[in-house]
Design an enzyme around this catalytic site. Structure first.
Site, PDB file in Angstrom:
ATOM      1  N   THR A  36      41.699  28.948  40.435  1.00 20.85           N
ATOM      2  CA  THR A  36      42.253  28.662  41.756  1.00 20.85           C
ATOM      3  C   THR A  36      41.146  28.598  42.800  1.00 20.85           C
ATOM      4  O   THR A  36      41.163  27.743  43.699  1.00 20.85           O
ATOM      5  CB  THR A  36      43.296  29.723  42.148  1.00 20.85           C
ATOM      6  OG1 THR A  36      44.196  29.929  41.065  1.00 20.85           O
ATOM      7  CG2 THR A  36      44.095  29.275  43.360  1.00 20.85           C
ATOM      8  N   ASP A  89      39.709  34.124  47.647  1.00 18.15           N
ATOM      9  CA  ASP A  89      39.553  34.378  46.216  1.00 18.15           C
ATOM     10  C   ASP A  89      40.928  34.391  45.563  1.00 18.15           C
ATOM     11  O   ASP A  89      41.957  34.507  46.244  1.00 18.15           O
ATOM     12  CB  ASP A  89      38.844  35.723  45.998  1.00 18.15           C
ATOM     13  CG  ASP A  89      38.168  35.821  44.637  1.00 18.15           C
ATOM     14  OD1 ASP A  89      38.404  34.942  43.771  1.00 18.15           O
ATOM     15  OD2 ASP A  89      37.403  36.783  44.441  1.00 18.15           O
ATOM     16  N   GLY A  90      40.953  34.287  44.263  1.00 15.64           N
ATOM     17  CA  GLY A  90      42.200  34.362  43.524  1.00 15.64           C
ATOM     18  C   GLY A  90      42.512  35.787  43.116  1.00 15.64           C
ATOM     19  O   GLY A  90      41.823  36.737  43.489  1.00 15.64           O
ATOM     20  N   ASP A  92      44.612  38.026  39.632  1.00 17.00           N
ATOM     21  CA  ASP A  92      45.357  37.979  38.373  1.00 17.00           C
ATOM     22  C   ASP A  92      46.765  38.520  38.549  1.00 17.00           C
ATOM     23  O   ASP A  92      47.689  38.103  37.859  1.00 17.00           O
ATOM     24  CB  ASP A  92      44.600  38.768  37.297  1.00 17.00           C
ATOM     25  CG  ASP A  92      43.229  38.171  37.023  1.00 17.00           C
ATOM     26  OD1 ASP A  92      43.164  36.993  36.657  1.00 17.00           O
ATOM     27  OD2 ASP A  92      42.219  38.878  37.203  1.00 17.00           O
ATOM     28  N   LYS A 102      42.111  42.123  39.739  1.00 20.55           N
ATOM     29  CA  LYS A 102      41.164  41.022  39.602  1.00 20.55           C
ATOM     30  C   LYS A 102      40.169  41.343  38.498  1.00 20.55           C
ATOM     31  O   LYS A 102      40.032  42.494  38.108  1.00 20.55           O
ATOM     32  CB  LYS A 102      40.416  40.782  40.925  1.00 20.55           C
ATOM     33  CG  LYS A 102      41.305  40.180  42.011  1.00 20.55           C
ATOM     34  CD  LYS A 102      40.556  39.934  43.313  1.00 20.55           C
ATOM     35  CE  LYS A 102      39.286  39.155  43.146  1.00 20.55           C
ATOM     36  NZ  LYS A 102      39.489  37.842  42.488  1.00 20.55           N
ATOM     37  N   GLY A 103      39.499  40.322  38.017  1.00 19.60           N
ATOM     38  CA  GLY A 103      38.477  40.525  36.998  1.00 19.60           C
ATOM     39  C   GLY A 103      38.734  39.780  35.717  1.00 19.60           C
ATOM     40  O   GLY A 103      37.978  39.931  34.756  1.00 19.60           O
ATOM     41  N   GLY A 105      38.155  36.849  35.234  1.00 18.70           N
ATOM     42  CA  GLY A 105      36.985  35.992  35.057  1.00 18.70           C
ATOM     43  C   GLY A 105      35.694  36.770  34.955  1.00 18.70           C
ATOM     44  O   GLY A 105      34.605  36.174  34.979  1.00 18.70           O
ATOM     45  N   GLU A 111      32.911  40.195  43.270  1.00 19.58           N
ATOM     46  CA  GLU A 111      34.080  39.858  44.063  1.00 19.58           C
ATOM     47  C   GLU A 111      34.470  40.993  45.002  1.00 19.58           C
ATOM     48  O   GLU A 111      34.791  40.769  46.170  1.00 19.58           O
ATOM     49  CB  GLU A 111      35.258  39.512  43.146  1.00 19.58           C
ATOM     50  CG  GLU A 111      35.112  38.165  42.441  1.00 19.58           C
ATOM     51  CD  GLU A 111      36.204  37.921  41.424  1.00 19.58           C
ATOM     52  OE1 GLU A 111      36.469  36.743  41.124  1.00 19.58           O
ATOM     53  OE2 GLU A 111      36.785  38.900  40.904  1.00 19.58           O
ATOM     54  N   LYS A 129      51.712  34.897  39.726  1.00 20.47           N
ATOM     55  CA  LYS A 129      50.839  36.066  39.874  1.00 20.47           C
ATOM     56  C   LYS A 129      51.506  37.200  40.651  1.00 20.47           C
ATOM     57  O   LYS A 129      50.988  38.310  40.695  1.00 20.47           O
ATOM     58  CB  LYS A 129      49.528  35.671  40.576  1.00 20.47           C
ATOM     59  CG  LYS A 129      48.731  34.593  39.872  1.00 20.47           C
ATOM     60  CD  LYS A 129      48.278  35.033  38.503  1.00 20.47           C
ATOM     61  CE  LYS A 129      47.214  34.109  37.918  1.00 20.47           C
ATOM     62  NZ  LYS A 129      47.645  32.711  37.798  1.00 20.47           N
TER      63      LYS A 129
END
EC number: 5.3.1.6
Length: 261
Positions: A36, A89-90, A92, A102-103, A105, A111, A129
């Site tokens: 994203t 930022d995106g 999860d 997050k994480g 990726g 981040e 999400k």
């Protein structure tokens, strides 16, 4: 090319495009990592090309830095710019309080550093999400390679006394080798299924020797922009207590797709 995108990719695109409308001339921006966020970087590059928008981006991973540079988005480092106006930022997962996991990726450390060095953080995500309670997505924990098995055992022991549904922990792999982050660390994924107290878990995890950082982002996100496959976008502001819905015309230009295979 636009017709070939799946509904979820369309949702990611409209969320990213709507979020870039928050960007103002002269801003210093944190540039997130993930699928994203990649759309966001493309939309930002289009504004730079078409409007002459002047911004400086601080990427949160090597791959975001490479993408931004290839699209003509000026980039710098956090050490050079010191502080940021906005990070986009995106995530999860995000819950009703805009707590995040997050994480996925493997870029959670950079981040989190970038997001907390910003006046404001906007999360862009597709509707899938959004969850009522965090934990279905495995929680990433970045650990140093030295003694990682001991660190993993300490994490598992700590989880016994915490409000989680499951305690399985796995080392994230890249083929037959451990995945290595940009900071040369490993990732241990915690398959918790449900996190009863994210704030407590985040604090406890970071006190375990060997743990560098965890993927729980608490009290960091200010706004979430949720994209839908039909072009609708929901904008939720946790500080203002507001929620609105827009419609983003799904008409990506050839420039956005120009360097995509």
């Amino acid at each position: 090319m636009p017709a070939e995108l799946s509904p979820i990719d369309k949702a990611k695109f409209v969320a990213a495009k709507r979020a870039t409308e928050f960007v103002e001339d002269g801003m210093k921006l944190g540039l997130g990592t993930g699928s994203t966020s990649a759309w966001m970087v493309r939309c930002l590059a289009e504004r730079i090309r078409e409007e002459g928008l002047r911004v400086t981006g601080v990427p949160t991973s090597t791959r975001t830095a490479e993408l931004a540079a290839s699209l003509g988005v000026p980039i710098s480092t956090l050490d050079e710019v010191k502080w940021l106006d906005l990070t986009i930022d995106g995530a999860d997962e995000f819950d009703p309080h805009l707590a995040l996991i997050k994480g996925g990726g493997a870029a959670l450390l950079q981040e989190k550093i970038v997001a907390t060095a910003s006046d404001q953080m906007i999360v862009i995500a597709d509707a899938a999400k959004e969850v009522t309670q965090l934990g279905a997505f495995p929680l990433p924990v970045e650990v140093i390679p030295f003694g990682w098995q001991t660190t993993k055992a300490l994490i598992e022991e700590t989880l016994v006394s915490l409000d989680v549904m499951n305690r399985d922990c796995t080392l994230r792999m890249n083929g037959d080798r451990p995945l290595v982050t940009d900071e040369a660390n490993f990732i241990i994924d915690l398959h918790l299924k449900r996190i009863g107290n994210p704030r407590q878990l985040a604090l406890v995890l970071n006190q375990i020797p060997g743990v560098v950082e965890n993927g729980l982002f608490i009290d960091i996100c200010d706004i979430v922009v949720i994209g839908h496959g039909d072009g609708r976008v929901t904008v939720r502001d946790i500080n203002q207590g507001t929620e609105g819905e827009d419609f983003v015309e799904f008409a990506p230009t050839d420039n956005i797709f120009a360097d995509m295979e």
